[in-house]
Design a protein around this motif. Structure first.
Motif, PDB file in Angstrom:
ATOM      1  N   UNK A  34     -11.948  -4.987 -10.476  1.00 52.75           N
ATOM      2  CA  UNK A  34     -11.655  -6.039 -11.445  1.00 52.75           C
ATOM      3  C   UNK A  34     -10.385  -5.764 -12.245  1.00 52.75           C
ATOM      4  N   UNK A  35      -9.732  -4.633 -11.986  1.00 53.90           N
ATOM      5  CA  UNK A  35      -8.466  -4.316 -12.636  1.00 53.90           C
ATOM      6  C   UNK A  35      -7.340  -4.979 -11.844  1.00 53.90           C
ATOM      7  N   UNK A  36      -6.501  -5.771 -12.526  1.00 53.90           N
ATOM      8  CA  UNK A  36      -5.471  -6.564 -11.842  1.00 53.90           C
ATOM      9  C   UNK A  36      -4.469  -5.684 -11.108  1.00 53.90           C
ATOM     10  N   UNK A  37      -4.074  -4.565 -11.694  1.00 58.70           N
ATOM     11  CA  UNK A  37      -3.088  -3.694 -11.060  1.00 58.70           C
ATOM     12  C   UNK A  37      -3.666  -3.039  -9.810  1.00 58.70           C
ATOM     13  N   UNK A  38      -4.903  -2.576  -9.902  1.00 65.49           N
ATOM     14  CA  UNK A  38      -5.551  -1.965  -8.741  1.00 65.49           C
ATOM     15  C   UNK A  38      -5.769  -3.006  -7.649  1.00 65.49           C
ATOM     16  N   UNK A  39      -6.162  -4.212  -8.036  1.00 70.60           N
ATOM     17  CA  UNK A  39      -6.377  -5.282  -7.059  1.00 70.60           C
ATOM     18  C   UNK A  39      -5.093  -5.599  -6.301  1.00 70.60           C
ATOM     19  N   UNK A  40      -3.961  -5.649  -7.016  1.00 69.07           N
ATOM     20  CA  UNK A  40      -2.676  -5.918  -6.364  1.00 69.07           C
ATOM     21  C   UNK A  40      -2.294  -4.788  -5.424  1.00 69.07           C
ATOM     22  N   UNK A  41      -2.600  -3.551  -5.808  1.00 69.39           N
ATOM     23  CA  UNK A  41      -2.301  -2.389  -4.973  1.00 69.39           C
ATOM     24  C   UNK A  41      -3.093  -2.445  -3.666  1.00 69.39           C
ATOM     25  N   UNK A  42      -4.355  -2.843  -3.771  1.00 68.29           N
ATOM     26  CA  UNK A  42      -5.219  -2.940  -2.591  1.00 68.29           C
ATOM     27  C   UNK A  42      -4.824  -4.131  -1.730  1.00 68.29           C
ATOM     28  N   UNK A  43      -4.524  -5.261  -2.366  1.00 68.70           N
ATOM     29  CA  UNK A  43      -4.127  -6.448  -1.618  1.00 68.70           C
ATOM     30  C   UNK A  43      -2.829  -6.221  -0.848  1.00 68.70           C
ATOM     31  N   UNK A  44      -1.968  -5.349  -1.360  1.00 66.96           N
ATOM     32  CA  UNK A  44      -0.701  -5.049  -0.694  1.00 66.96           C
ATOM     33  C   UNK A  44      -0.754  -3.834   0.201  1.00 66.96           C
ATOM     34  N   UNK A  45      -1.954  -3.446   0.611  1.00 62.26           N
ATOM     35  CA  UNK A  45      -2.138  -2.245   1.437  1.00 62.26           C
ATOM     36  C   UNK A  45      -1.422  -2.378   2.774  1.00 62.26           C
ATOM     37  N   UNK A  46      -1.238  -1.224   3.430  1.00 59.42           N
ATOM     38  CA  UNK A  46      -0.480  -1.124   4.675  1.00 59.42           C
ATOM     39  C   UNK A  46      -1.348  -0.467   5.747  1.00 59.42           C
ATOM     40  N   UNK A  47      -1.193  -0.909   6.987  1.00 64.92           N
ATOM     41  CA  UNK A  47      -1.787  -0.229   8.139  1.00 64.92           C
ATOM     42  C   UNK A  47      -0.682   0.496   8.908  1.00 64.92           C
ATOM     43  N   UNK A  48      -0.989   1.709   9.368  1.00 68.65           N
ATOM     44  CA  UNK A  48      -0.035   2.501  10.143  1.00 68.65           C
ATOM     45  C   UNK A  48      -0.598   2.791  11.529  1.00 68.65           C
ATOM     46  N   UNK A  49       0.287   2.908  12.515  1.00 63.63           N
ATOM     47  CA  UNK A  49      -0.077   3.390  13.838  1.00 63.63           C
ATOM     48  C   UNK A  49       0.683   4.685  14.090  1.00 63.63           C
ATOM     49  N   UNK A  50       0.009   5.654  14.696  1.00 63.41           N
ATOM     50  CA  UNK A  50       0.640   6.928  15.042  1.00 63.41           C
ATOM     51  C   UNK A  50       1.303   6.768  16.400  1.00 63.41           C
ATOM     52  N   UNK A  51       2.585   7.089  16.475  1.00 55.66           N
ATOM     53  CA  UNK A  51       3.333   6.962  17.727  1.00 55.66           C
ATOM     54  C   UNK A  51       4.005   8.289  18.061  1.00 55.66           C
ATOM     55  N   UNK A  52       4.562   8.371  19.270  1.00 59.29           N
ATOM     56  CA  UNK A  52       5.281   9.569  19.704  1.00 59.29           C
ATOM     57  C   UNK A  52       4.540  10.305  20.802  1.00 59.29           C
ATOM     58  N   UNK A  53       5.217  11.246  21.474  1.00 58.04           N
ATOM     59  CA  UNK A  53       4.614  11.987  22.590  1.00 58.04           C
ATOM     60  C   UNK A  53       3.335  12.725  22.205  1.00 58.04           C
ATOM     61  N   UNK A  54       3.262  13.211  20.964  1.00 58.04           N
ATOM     62  CA  UNK A  54       2.086  13.976  20.527  1.00 58.04           C
ATOM     63  C   UNK A  54       1.187  13.158  19.606  1.00 58.04           C
ATOM     64  N   UNK A  55       1.214  11.823  19.743  1.00 56.38           N
ATOM     65  CA  UNK A  55       0.483  10.953  18.816  1.00 56.38           C
ATOM     66  C   UNK A  55      -1.002  11.273  18.763  1.00 56.38           C
ATOM     67  N   UNK A  56      -1.620  11.455  19.919  1.00 52.00           N
ATOM     68  CA  UNK A  56      -3.067  11.680  19.955  1.00 52.00           C
ATOM     69  C   UNK A  56      -3.447  12.962  19.209  1.00 52.00           C
TER      70      UNK A  56
END
Length: 345
Positions: A45-67
């Protein structure tokens, strides 16, 4: 000695089965971005925390040793890191870079242009052989190769667990085929906060209505030490639902009226200091399946949705992290998927 019970059946026309805490289905984004989920549903219910969560990012691991890099970094299951709050993204990238440098691994994090929808996570995980992923930090499991053309029995094994624990489920399994088990593979853990496990087709979950009533109606239920006194004050009858002896309230009210009555009960409870539980129950899919669960002697209920049958069962252990295993035959065919609640596999 274990005693077996049939809890019901599930069906999975898509071939991809999701196992998760049914109480968290209000967080499921289906094929939409998780950014579309209101942070209030996460208890923020905190506006700043809500904005931080709403703007979250997903990452994918890439490269020869990704796994190897993803495995040894050990922040989330699989090759992706989901729902990283915006304020933590740069720090996570730096930590990953440092980890790879110290381990001599050639891998990097790449931010996805759009966050991966929960149904997409489940399908991709199933296509990769089955396993776990996080949904707003909650562990979920998905598995593919599930028979599409028939009802699948859901069985539970119950054993005594000694003084103080009594009889509880040792495991719940979905049986998909007959044959000799050649391997049992750990898929991941289910994170449970609502004391229940749900088994559902990925496409069915995408049309699930967790909080919104399907008919515009709702129930109001209350029970506890002050329930009889409150029933007299508010002229409330017995609820009249199977498995809910001693529970008072009203069923099938228009949504605004139900909400007004629930608020009046809560206000009376707070002002008088009385001890009582009040439950507002919109006629959603969640309400429908939990109505069956409460009426069932084995605490399980099923719902037909989008051509599939979804089943929910209480764990009998409350909350926790419960491992999921896939039993396969010698050719790799799927024989069963099991959620384990007691020791052993």
């Amino acid at each position: 000695m274990e005693e077996m019970f049939e809890l019901g059946t599930v069906s999975c026309p898509s071939g991809t089965l999701v196992l998760m805490d049914g109480g968290h289905l209000g967080l499921w984004s289906g094929d939409r971005s998780p950014a579309d989920i209101d942070p209030a549903h996460l208890g923020i219910d905190d506006a700043a925390v809500a904005a931080d969560v709403a703007g979250a990012v997903d990452f994918v691991v890439t490269g020869p040793d990704a796994s190897e890099a993803a495995r040894s970094f050990d922040r989330q299951p699989g090759s992706r890191l989901h729902d990283i709050p915006a304020s933590q993204a740069a720090g996570l990238e730096a930590a990953f870079e440092g980890h790879c440098r110290s381990a001599g691994l050639d891998a990097r994090l790449e931010a996805l242009p759009v966050r991966e929808a929960h149904a997409h996570r489940a399908r991709r995980t199933a296509e990769e052989g089955g396993g776990g992923f996080l949904m707003f930090g909650v562990p979920v499991v998905a598995v593919g190769g599930v028979p599409r053309d028939r009802q699948l029995p859901v069985l539970a094994a119950r054993v005594g667990h000694g003084e103080g624990a009594g009889e509880r489920w040792s495991e719940i399994s979905i049986r998909m085929g007959e044959g000799r088990v050649a391997s049992s593979v750990f898929l991941g853990d289910i994170g449970v906060d609502w004391a229940r496990v749900l088994f559902g087709d990925v496409e069915a979950l995408s049309v699930w209505q967790h909080d919104e009533p399907v008919d515009g109606l709702a129930d109001v239920a209350f029970w506890g030490a002050a329930a009889e006194e409150a029933a007299a004050v508010f002229a409330a009858p017995g609820l009249g639902e199977a498995g809910e002896d001693g529970v008072r309230g009203w069923t099938g009210l228009p949504l605004p009226e139900a909400w007004d009555r629930a608020r009046a009960l809560l206000r009376w409870k707070d002002e008088t200091g009385r001890r009582m539980a009040v439950d507002f129950r919109p006629h959603s899919h969640h309400w429908q399946i939990m109505r069956e669960v409460r009426a069932s002697p084995v605490e399980a209920g099923a719902l037909d949705l989008a051509g599939a049958r979804v089943l929910c069962a209480m764990t009998s252990w409350g909350d926790g992290f419960f491992p999921v295993f896939a039993d396969r035959d010698a050719s790799g065919g799927l024989l069963a998927v099991r959620v384990r609640f007691a020791d052993g596999v």
